[in-house]
Design a protein around this motif. Structure first.
Motif, mmCIF file in Angstrom:
data_model
loop_
_atom_site.group_PDB
_atom_site.id
_atom_site.type_symbol
_atom_site.label_atom_id
_atom_site.label_comp_id
_atom_site.label_asym_id
_atom_site.label_seq_id
_atom_site.Cartn_x
_atom_site.Cartn_y
_atom_site.Cartn_z
ATOM 1 N N UNK A 13 0.844 -1.197 0.000
ATOM 2 C CA UNK A 13 0.000 0.000 0.000
ATOM 3 C C UNK A 13 0.879 1.246 0.000
ATOM 4 N N UNK A 14 0.416 2.271 -0.659
ATOM 5 C CA UNK A 14 1.114 3.552 -0.696
ATOM 6 C C UNK A 14 0.183 4.613 -0.117
ATOM 7 N N UNK A 15 0.684 5.419 0.799
ATOM 8 C CA UNK A 15 -0.140 6.450 1.428
ATOM 9 C C UNK A 15 0.730 7.656 1.775
ATOM 10 N N UNK A 16 0.081 8.713 2.241
ATOM 11 C CA UNK A 16 0.792 9.916 2.659
ATOM 12 C C UNK A 16 0.364 10.265 4.076
ATOM 13 N N UNK A 17 1.302 10.738 4.866
ATOM 14 C CA UNK A 17 0.939 11.155 6.219
ATOM 15 C C UNK A 17 -0.022 12.339 6.153
ATOM 16 N N UNK A 18 -0.832 12.484 7.182
ATOM 17 C CA UNK A 18 -1.820 13.561 7.226
ATOM 18 C C UNK A 18 -1.156 14.933 7.076
#
Length: 398
Positions: A13-18
């Protein structure tokens, strides 16, 4: 190519911090995590691991004000939260929230001035908010004794508000904005159920003693109009797998049952994580039969306590919960009037022996590998398909 995962047990999974400061690359199996990070303005494509994967160790990462906050079960069955700087070794990280034998930390969300912590205490979810300014924490009062809530994505970093979805067995789904500074609230949306009044119903949270003395929680809801001095029709639901929690959710489709005098129950059996991570560990692999025995104990308790009777008790479950229902029907066909099973997982041995199926290998961590003799003997001892016998089974709807 930036990354390729060659182990079929893992998903990527690829995500970005808030805060938008970092991009996270997460590799997850059912029981193991490896998360790497790169600054969002870094075009090199080189990710650095928070910690290399260790079998059985899970962790999840968020970021705020110069620190990574790492929720992990390493040396902490019910999880703890560590805090570390970029390029710091996780082994050198400071403890932000310590482990507990009685409190499970299920998740965290980091904002600019607050951290929201999602805890479970004696099976009940709690919302804890910690101020970054003074490190003081407060618990939000949901005004009910047995309920659940789920945080929305809450993608805004610099905010005082957190949005959650709240419900209970008698309270319809309600979207609430909570001000983390003073806990004032604003209801944004409530599920509309025509001619429904939650005050007409009762919820309970009781315990049944299982075969080994463990106290198994049961959530109940019923109409105030029923006669509790006699056994009533009762529908009991169960799951008990993958560490999933069976939270007390609101279902408008259940209202017609309640209005016709049916009690609805959820058995919070082992195999789920309703009472902490150890609850899950005690209901998987070579402990799987605890799941079925817990469910049977819940049924027996509800009968003994006068809520229902054998002739009024229907059980239900889906998928892994269908395996549960199949197993308990083989073990105690005399205990139930009927069963409703949805997409049940009943042919355990043949399924788990076929590694060409897309989910099989990843499921070894949950059920075991029947190619191993010890697992084979244990699994075939409860596999519903392999234990059907000549017996007076109750009515079954599949």
């Amino acid at each position: 190519m930036i990354f390729e995962e060659n182990d079929e047990k893992y998903s990527v999974y690829l995500s970005m911090t808030r805060s938008k400061d970092y991009i996270l690359l997460s590799n997850m199996s059912n029981i193991t995590s490896e998360i790497s990070y790169i600054r969002s303005d870094d075009r090199s494509g080189v990710f650095k691991a928070i910690s290399k994967r260790i079998e059985g160790v899970e962790y999840y990462v968020d970021y705020s004000n110069g620190y990574f906050y790492v929720l992990t079960n390493r040396n902490a069955v019910n999880f703890k939260v560590l805090r570390m700087k970029e390029n710091q070794n996780l082994d050198k990280a400071e403890v932000f929230l310590n482990k507990s034998d009685t409190i499970t930390i299920e998740g965290i969300d980091c904002f600019k001035d607050y951290i929201s912590v999602y805890e479970r205490i004696k099976g009940i979810k709690n919302l804890r908010v910690i101020s970054m300014k003074d490190n003081k924490s407060r618990y939000f009062d949901f005004k009910e004794s047995n309920y659940t809530f789920y945080p929305y994505s809450n993608s805004t970093f610099d905010t005082d508000k957190i949005r959650i979805n709240f419900m209970s067995l008698k309270t319809p789904s309600t979207t609430i904005d909570i001000n983390m500074s003073d806990f004032t609230t604003e209801v944004k949306k409530r599920q509309n159920v025509k001619k429904y009044n939650s005050d007409d119903y009762v919820t309970e949270y009781i315990f049944a003693k299982s075969h080994d003395g463990k106290e198994i929680p049961i959530s109940l809801v019923y109409s105030k109009k029923i006669d509790r001095n006699k056994p009533n029709p009762l529908l009991m639901d169960g799951y008990g797998a993958y560490g999933s929690t069976s939270d007390p959710y609101f279902s408008s489709s259940k209202v017609s049952l309640l209005d016709r005098g049916v009690i609805f129950a959820i058995a919070h059996i082992r195999g789920g994580a309703d009472m902490g991570r150890g609850w899950y560990e005690d209901g998987k692999l070579l402990n799987k039969k605890n799941t079925f025995l817990d469910f049977i104990s819940c049924a027996e308790h509800l009968i003994e306590a006068g809520y229902t009777s054998k002739d009024n008790l229907i059980i239900t479950g889906g998928s892994a919960g269908g395996l549960l229902i199949g197993a308990v029907l083989n073990m105690r066909p005399d205990l139930f009037k009927g069963a409703v099973v949805n997409v049940p997982f009943v042919d355990v041995i043949n399924t788990m022996l076929d590694s060409t199926l897309p989910l099989t290998v990843g499921e070894f961590d949950e059920w075991g590998d029947p190619a191993n003799e010890n697992f084979f003997k244990y699994m075939i001892g409860y596999s519903p398909y392999d234990n059907v016998k000549k017996a007076d089974y109750p009515a079954i709807l599949i």
